[in-house]
Design a protein around this motif. Structure first.
Motif, PDB file in Angstrom:
ATOM      1  N   LEU A 175       8.544   6.174 -10.353  1.00  0.00           N
ATOM      2  CA  LEU A 175       7.831   5.319  -9.517  1.00  0.00           C
ATOM      3  C   LEU A 175       8.654   4.162  -8.804  1.00  0.00           C
ATOM      4  O   LEU A 175       9.728   3.812  -9.451  1.00  0.00           O
ATOM      5  CB  LEU A 175       6.747   4.544 -10.262  1.00  0.00           C
ATOM      6  N   SER A 176       8.378   3.864  -7.729  1.00  0.00           N
ATOM      7  CA  SER A 176       8.700   2.706  -6.918  1.00  0.00           C
ATOM      8  C   SER A 176       7.677   1.807  -6.208  1.00  0.00           C
ATOM      9  O   SER A 176       6.603   2.467  -6.121  1.00  0.00           O
ATOM     10  CB  SER A 176       9.802   3.266  -5.766  1.00  0.00           C
ATOM     11  N   LYS A 177       7.852   0.466  -6.045  1.00  0.00           N
ATOM     12  CA  LYS A 177       7.093  -0.106  -5.365  1.00  0.00           C
ATOM     13  C   LYS A 177       6.765  -0.109  -3.986  1.00  0.00           C
ATOM     14  O   LYS A 177       7.821  -0.171  -3.303  1.00  0.00           O
ATOM     15  CB  LYS A 177       7.427  -1.705  -5.964  1.00  0.00           C
ATOM     16  N   TYR A 178       5.521   0.156  -3.529  1.00  0.00           N
ATOM     17  CA  TYR A 178       5.249   0.266  -2.170  1.00  0.00           C
ATOM     18  C   TYR A 178       4.137  -1.012  -1.869  1.00  0.00           C
ATOM     19  O   TYR A 178       3.381  -1.347  -2.716  1.00  0.00           O
ATOM     20  CB  TYR A 178       4.610   1.594  -1.917  1.00  0.00           C
ATOM     21  N   ARG A 179       4.337  -1.164  -0.399  1.00  0.00           N
ATOM     22  CA  ARG A 179       3.142  -2.331  -0.155  1.00  0.00           C
ATOM     23  C   ARG A 179       2.358  -1.228   1.081  1.00  0.00           C
ATOM     24  O   ARG A 179       2.999  -0.919   1.952  1.00  0.00           O
ATOM     25  CB  ARG A 179       3.940  -3.329   0.675  1.00  0.00           C
ATOM     26  N   VAL A 180       1.122  -1.121   0.442  1.00  0.00           N
ATOM     27  CA  VAL A 180       0.303  -0.341   1.379  1.00  0.00           C
ATOM     28  C   VAL A 180      -0.424  -1.455   2.228  1.00  0.00           C
ATOM     29  O   VAL A 180      -1.151  -2.392   1.977  1.00  0.00           O
ATOM     30  CB  VAL A 180      -0.755   0.304   0.569  1.00  0.00           C
ATOM     31  N   ASP A 220       2.656   1.079  -7.044  1.00  0.00           N
ATOM     32  CA  ASP A 220       3.562   2.110  -7.527  1.00  0.00           C
ATOM     33  C   ASP A 220       3.257   3.546  -7.301  1.00  0.00           C
ATOM     34  O   ASP A 220       2.224   3.852  -7.672  1.00  0.00           O
ATOM     35  CB  ASP A 220       3.675   1.947  -9.117  1.00  0.00           C
ATOM     36  N   LEU A 221       4.133   4.106  -6.570  1.00  0.00           N
ATOM     37  CA  LEU A 221       4.113   5.556  -6.184  1.00  0.00           C
ATOM     38  C   LEU A 221       5.143   6.158  -6.482  1.00  0.00           C
ATOM     39  O   LEU A 221       6.235   5.595  -6.500  1.00  0.00           O
ATOM     40  CB  LEU A 221       3.823   5.494  -4.550  1.00  0.00           C
ATOM     41  N   PRO A 222       5.174   7.483  -6.810  1.00  0.00           N
ATOM     42  CA  PRO A 222       6.474   8.030  -7.093  1.00  0.00           C
ATOM     43  C   PRO A 222       7.313   8.105  -5.796  1.00  0.00           C
ATOM     44  O   PRO A 222       7.270   8.228  -4.723  1.00  0.00           O
ATOM     45  CB  PRO A 222       5.939   9.658  -7.090  1.00  0.00           C
ATOM     46  N   GLU A 223       8.552   8.154  -6.193  1.00  0.00           N
ATOM     47  CA  GLU A 223       9.617   8.385  -5.179  1.00  0.00           C
ATOM     48  C   GLU A 223       9.614   9.645  -4.587  1.00  0.00           C
ATOM     49  O   GLU A 223      10.146   9.678  -3.421  1.00  0.00           O
ATOM     50  CB  GLU A 223      11.044   8.203  -5.732  1.00  0.00           C
ATOM     51  N   ASN A 224       9.308  10.694  -4.937  1.00  0.00           N
ATOM     52  CA  ASN A 224       9.205  12.159  -4.845  1.00  0.00           C
ATOM     53  C   ASN A 224       7.956  12.065  -3.684  1.00  0.00           C
ATOM     54  O   ASN A 224       6.914  12.032  -4.182  1.00  0.00           O
ATOM     55  CB  ASN A 224       8.988  13.057  -5.657  1.00  0.00           C
ATOM     56  N   GLU A 225       7.962  11.963  -2.337  1.00  0.00           N
ATOM     57  CA  GLU A 225       6.953  11.863  -1.399  1.00  0.00           C
ATOM     58  C   GLU A 225       5.947  13.021  -1.529  1.00  0.00           C
ATOM     59  O   GLU A 225       4.656  12.989  -1.314  1.00  0.00           O
ATOM     60  CB  GLU A 225       7.310  11.828  -0.086  1.00  0.00           C
ATOM     61  N   LEU A 226       6.443  14.044  -2.080  1.00  0.00           N
ATOM     62  CA  LEU A 226       5.459  15.413  -2.232  1.00  0.00           C
ATOM     63  C   LEU A 226       4.524  14.910  -3.478  1.00  0.00           C
ATOM     64  O   LEU A 226       3.467  15.506  -3.488  1.00  0.00           O
ATOM     65  CB  LEU A 226       6.119  16.585  -2.574  1.00  0.00           C
TER      66      LEU A 226
END
Length: 274
Positions: A175-180, A220-226
Motif C-alpha cells: 500500500l501507498s498513501k494517496y490524497r483523494v 491507503d491504496l495498493p501501489e498496483n493500480e490494477l
C-alpha cells in the motif's frame, strides 16, 4: 486413499458490489464453502467495496482420491456474498467459484506457485454480473509431521482485530498513501457523498447548486493500480430530521487517468543541466 489438508482462504477485498440497501450501499460479508465446512468474514458496514483483509483457515479437510488427481483437479471452492440486515436474515448478493493452488507435503513452498497471488473472481447474481472478489486460495497437504510442517502464516498482528487473521504480507498488496481530492462544480441537490474504498467524503451546500466546492481525504491504496477500488459517488437529498433519500449513484471504475504523479526532481535537474 484419504489425504488431510489445510485450506487457507485469503479474502482481501471485493468491489462494485450490488447495492442492497435503500441508502445505495450494503453491509457485506462473504461466506466460503469447501467440502463440508464453511466460514464467514466479518461484516463491513455501508460500503460497496469492502476490504476484509482476512485469512480464513480450514483445518483437517479430508479428501479421498489419488494424489495426482487432488493436485491437478482439486475440489471447487464456493464463495457467496451477503448483505447483513439488522432485522431478519442476510440478503444474498452474489456467488463466485474458485480452485485452490494445491501443495503436496513433499513439495517446497516457494515461487513461482507459492505464495499464491491475489486474483479477481467475477461475482454473479443469477445471470448478471454483480462485482468482483479479490482473493487467493491455497490447499496444503498435512504430511506425517502434522501441522508443524506447514508453511508459517507470516503477517502483521493487530490486537484491535481480535481473533481475525489478516492476509499475510507475501500475499497482500503493498500500500501507498494517496490524497483523494474531489471538486464539485455544480449539483442540483443538497449533498454529494463520495466513497473511495471505505472512506466517505461529503460535499454539502445549503443552496441548490454547489459553487466549486472542494474536499479531500488521505487513503491507503495498493501501489498496483490494477487493484485500485472504484470511486463510488452517491447523490442524496437532505430531508427533515436528519433523513437522507438516495437520488442516484455512479461508479468511476478506474482511477488511473486521474492519478497525478509529481515530477522527478532529479530528472528535472538533469534536463535543465542538459
Amino acid at each position: 486413499e484419504k489425504q488431510v489438508f489445510q485450506l487457507r482462504a485469503h479474502m482481501y477485498q471485493a468491489r462494485s458490489l450490488f447495492a442492497a440497501d435503500s441508502s445505495g450501499l450494503s453491509d457485506p460479508f462473504a461466506r466460503v464453502f469447501f467440502i463440508s465446512q464453511s466460514q464467514c468474514t466479518e461484516v463491513l458496514n455501508e460500503t460497496l467495496c469492502p476490504t476484509w483483509d482476512q485469512l480464513l483457515v480450514f483445518d483437517n479437510v479430508e479428501l479421498y482420491g489419488e494424489v495426482h488427481e487432488m493436485r491437478d483437479d482439486p475440489p471447487i471452492i464456493v464463495i457467496e456474498i451477503y448483505d447483513q440486515d439488522t432485522v431478519g436474515k442476510a440478503d444474498f448478493m452474489g456467488r463466485t467459484f474458485a480452485k485452490p493452488v494445491v501443495k503436496m507435503s513433499d513439495e517446497h513452498y516457494s515461487p513461482p506457485r507459492f505464495p499464491p497471488q491475489l486474483e479477481y473472481y467475477q461475482i454473479y447474481r443469477g445471470n448478471a454480473t454483480a462485482g468482483d472478489l479479490l482473493a487467493a486460495f491455497e490447499l496444503l497437504q498435512i504430511g506425517p509431521g502434522g501441522k508443524s510442517d506447514l508453511p508459517p502464516i507470516d503477517g502483521p498482528t493487530d490486537v484491535d482485530r481480535g481473533p481475525i487473521l489478516p492476509v499475510p504480507l507475501g500475499i497482500r498488496p503493498v500500500l501507498s498513501k494517496y490524497r483523494v481530492e474531489v471538486t464539485a462544480l455544480e449539483l442540483q441537490v443538497s449533498m454529494l457523498s463520495i466513497v473511495c474504498k471505505q472512506k466517505s467524503l461529503s460535499v454539502g451546500s445549503p443552496h441548490p447548486a454547489l459553487d466549486n466546492h472542494h474536499t479531500f481525504a488521505s487513503q491507503d491504496l495498493p501501489e498496483n493500480e490494477l487493484l485500485h477500488p472504484p470511486l463510488n459517488i452517491r447523490v442524496v437529498d437532505c430531508r427533515a430530521f436528519g433523513r437522507y433519500t438516495l437520488v442516484g449513484s455512479h461508479a468511476v471504475s478506474s482511477l488511473r487517468k486521474f492519478i497525478y504523479r509529481p515530477p522527478d526532481k532529479k530528472a528535472q535537474h538533469w534536463n535543465m543541466a542538459g
